[in-house]
Design a protein around this motif. Structure first.
Motif, PDB file in Angstrom:
ATOM      1  N   GLY A 204      23.129 108.137 139.570  1.00  0.00           N
ATOM      2  CA  GLY A 204      23.501 108.774 138.551  1.00  0.00           C
ATOM      3  C   GLY A 204      22.777 108.652 137.417  1.00  0.00           C
ATOM      4  O   GLY A 204      23.139 109.315 136.162  1.00  0.00           O
ATOM      5  N   LYS A 205      21.675 108.062 137.155  1.00  0.00           N
ATOM      6  CA  LYS A 205      20.661 108.057 136.191  1.00  0.00           C
ATOM      7  C   LYS A 205      19.309 108.375 136.658  1.00  0.00           C
ATOM      8  O   LYS A 205      18.990 108.248 137.734  1.00  0.00           O
ATOM      9  N   ILE A 206      18.506 108.612 135.786  1.00  0.00           N
ATOM     10  CA  ILE A 206      17.273 109.019 135.956  1.00  0.00           C
ATOM     11  C   ILE A 206      16.405 107.955 135.124  1.00  0.00           C
ATOM     12  O   ILE A 206      16.506 107.971 133.876  1.00  0.00           O
ATOM     13  N   ASP A 207      15.605 107.238 135.907  1.00  0.00           N
ATOM     14  CA  ASP A 207      14.652 106.109 135.155  1.00  0.00           C
ATOM     15  C   ASP A 207      13.342 106.822 134.434  1.00  0.00           C
ATOM     16  O   ASP A 207      13.205 108.072 135.111  1.00  0.00           O
TER      17      ASP A 207
ATOM     18  N   ASN B  25      15.008 106.272 123.814  1.00  0.00           N
ATOM     19  CA  ASN B  25      15.989 106.916 123.055  1.00  0.00           C
ATOM     20  C   ASN B  25      17.644 106.788 123.413  1.00  0.00           C
ATOM     21  O   ASN B  25      18.325 107.063 123.159  1.00  0.00           O
ATOM     22  N   TYR B  26      17.265 106.530 124.922  1.00  0.00           N
ATOM     23  CA  TYR B  26      18.846 106.508 125.691  1.00  0.00           C
ATOM     24  C   TYR B  26      19.144 104.950 126.307  1.00  0.00           C
ATOM     25  O   TYR B  26      19.662 104.836 127.318  1.00  0.00           O
ATOM     26  N   THR B  27      18.572 104.051 125.861  1.00  0.00           N
ATOM     27  CA  THR B  27      18.709 102.641 126.266  1.00  0.00           C
ATOM     28  C   THR B  27      20.161 102.180 126.040  1.00  0.00           C
ATOM     29  O   THR B  27      20.750 102.258 125.075  1.00  0.00           O
ATOM     30  N   ASP B  28      20.700 101.610 127.140  1.00  0.00           N
ATOM     31  CA  ASP B  28      22.138 101.343 127.192  1.00  0.00           C
ATOM     32  C   ASP B  28      22.402  99.984 126.500  1.00  0.00           C
ATOM     33  O   ASP B  28      21.417  99.254 126.071  1.00  0.00           O
ATOM     34  N   SER B  29      23.539  99.659 126.436  1.00  0.00           N
ATOM     35  CA  SER B  29      23.886  98.499 125.930  1.00  0.00           C
ATOM     36  C   SER B  29      23.328  97.165 126.495  1.00  0.00           C
ATOM     37  O   SER B  29      23.096  96.136 125.766  1.00  0.00           O
TER      38      SER B  29
ATOM     39  N   GLY C  82      20.099  97.131 127.474  1.00  0.00           N
ATOM     40  CA  GLY C  82      18.655  97.273 127.164  1.00  0.00           C
ATOM     41  C   GLY C  82      17.877  97.987 128.427  1.00  0.00           C
ATOM     42  O   GLY C  82      16.862  98.150 128.520  1.00  0.00           O
ATOM     43  N   ARG C  83      18.657  98.657 129.162  1.00  0.00           N
ATOM     44  CA  ARG C  83      18.308  99.453 130.365  1.00  0.00           C
ATOM     45  C   ARG C  83      17.966 100.946 129.898  1.00  0.00           C
ATOM     46  O   ARG C  83      18.984 101.600 129.346  1.00  0.00           O
ATOM     47  N   GLY C  84      16.755 101.307 129.783  1.00  0.00           N
ATOM     48  CA  GLY C  84      16.439 102.856 129.559  1.00  0.00           C
ATOM     49  C   GLY C  84      16.477 103.724 130.995  1.00  0.00           C
ATOM     50  O   GLY C  84      15.861 103.513 131.778  1.00  0.00           O
ATOM     51  N   ALA C  85      17.503 104.588 130.690  1.00  0.00           N
ATOM     52  CA  ALA C  85      17.612 105.609 131.938  1.00  0.00           C
ATOM     53  C   ALA C  85      18.720 106.772 131.398  1.00  0.00           C
ATOM     54  O   ALA C  85      19.438 106.599 130.243  1.00  0.00           O
ATOM     55  N   LEU C  86      18.411 107.911 132.196  1.00  0.00           N
ATOM     56  CA  LEU C  86      19.148 109.051 131.565  1.00  0.00           C
ATOM     57  C   LEU C  86      20.310 109.589 132.317  1.00  0.00           C
ATOM     58  O   LEU C  86      20.049 109.705 133.590  1.00  0.00           O
ATOM     59  N   SER C  87      21.454 109.901 131.630  1.00  0.00           N
ATOM     60  CA  SER C  87      22.461 110.552 132.260  1.00  0.00           C
ATOM     61  C   SER C  87      22.017 111.974 132.412  1.00  0.00           C
ATOM     62  O   SER C  87      21.238 112.550 131.771  1.00  0.00           O
ATOM     63  N   PHE C  88      22.841 112.623 133.123  1.00  0.00           N
ATOM     64  CA  PHE C  88      22.596 114.119 133.167  1.00  0.00           C
ATOM     65  C   PHE C  88      22.392 115.000 131.761  1.00  0.00           C
ATOM     66  O   PHE C  88      21.458 115.683 131.952  1.00  0.00           O
TER      67      PHE C  88
END
Length: 233
Positions: A147-150, A176-180, A182-188
């Protein structure tokens, strides 16, 4: 030669390019997603039941009924236009939650010519179709079904669209979309935002790079006018 997208944009608002014919036969399953599969592109002889309040703009012929219903549901004052909060409600109910930052970029790209702070039926229908295409690309390249794009998946997705974006730029986009954690991945919605920024800026750059050399000369004013709308939604 510069690696540009192979598909033209429409009136400055970038839209997802068409998927290859082979993709429809190999679409992955939808388990693990918080939103439905890409909408089908049936053509309905279904005119809009009402016109917009200003300018008499109707939904385009063939607009699917579910698109019209979605617009009507959030257009509570029946003005024929929706603002950013109403657009956010419409898209979040149809796909997944859209951030206000992404919504503001979409409002800028698909704004109504006679009412720039709002979106009318024509723009909403165009955006809906555009998002369906971006969603199909998202499904295709989210190979681990997270459900995420790395960063690797994002680079592959952009290359498939004709954009050979350097790894350094990919890292900036994803960071710009790093989560809490520290993982960088993009939701839709993040993916849509990144894709439209890359496509939109590329199309504007191509207006100056008429020979497709990968280089162009800009005045300071032109540079700011090109960049700021995409980074200050």
């Amino acid at each position: 030669m510069a690696e540009y997208g192979r598909y033209p944009s429409h009136n400055y608002a970038p839209s997802a390019p068409p998927m290859p014919d082979s993709y429809s036969a190999s679409r992955p399953p939808t388990e693990g997603y918080a939103y439905p599969p890409p909408p089908t592109s049936h053509s309905y002889p279904y005119p809009s039941p009402w016109a917009s309040g200003a300018g008499g703009s109707y939904f385009p012929p063939g607009t699917p009924p579910e698109v019209i219903r979605s617009f009507q549901t959030v257009d509570r004052d029946r003005s024929g236009f929706i603002d950013e909060s109403e657009l956010q409600a419409a898209l979040s109910s149809a796909y997944q939650k859209f951030s206000i930052r992404t919504i503001r970029l979409l409002m800028f790209l698909f704004k109504n010519p006679s009412n720039p702070s709002k979106m009318g039926p024509v723009e909403f229908a165009a955006l809906w179709g555009c998002l369906g295409q971006w969603q199909a690309i998202f499904y295709r390249f989210d190979r681990d079904r997270s459900g995420k794009i790395d960063s690797v998946e994002l680079k592959d997705a952009l290359i498939s669209l004709g954009y050979a974006v350097p790894q350094s730029v990919i890292q900036v986009l994803v960071s710009n979309y790093t989560d809490s954690y520290g993982r960088g991945a993009l939701s839709f919605d993040n993916f849509v935002e990144c894709g439209m920024i890359v496509k939109g800026l590329t199309e504007k750059f191509k207006e100056k790079d008429t020979r497709y050399t990968g280089s162009a000369t800009f005045s300071y004013d032109d540079f700011l006018m090109m960049i700021i709308p995409f980074i200050v939604p």
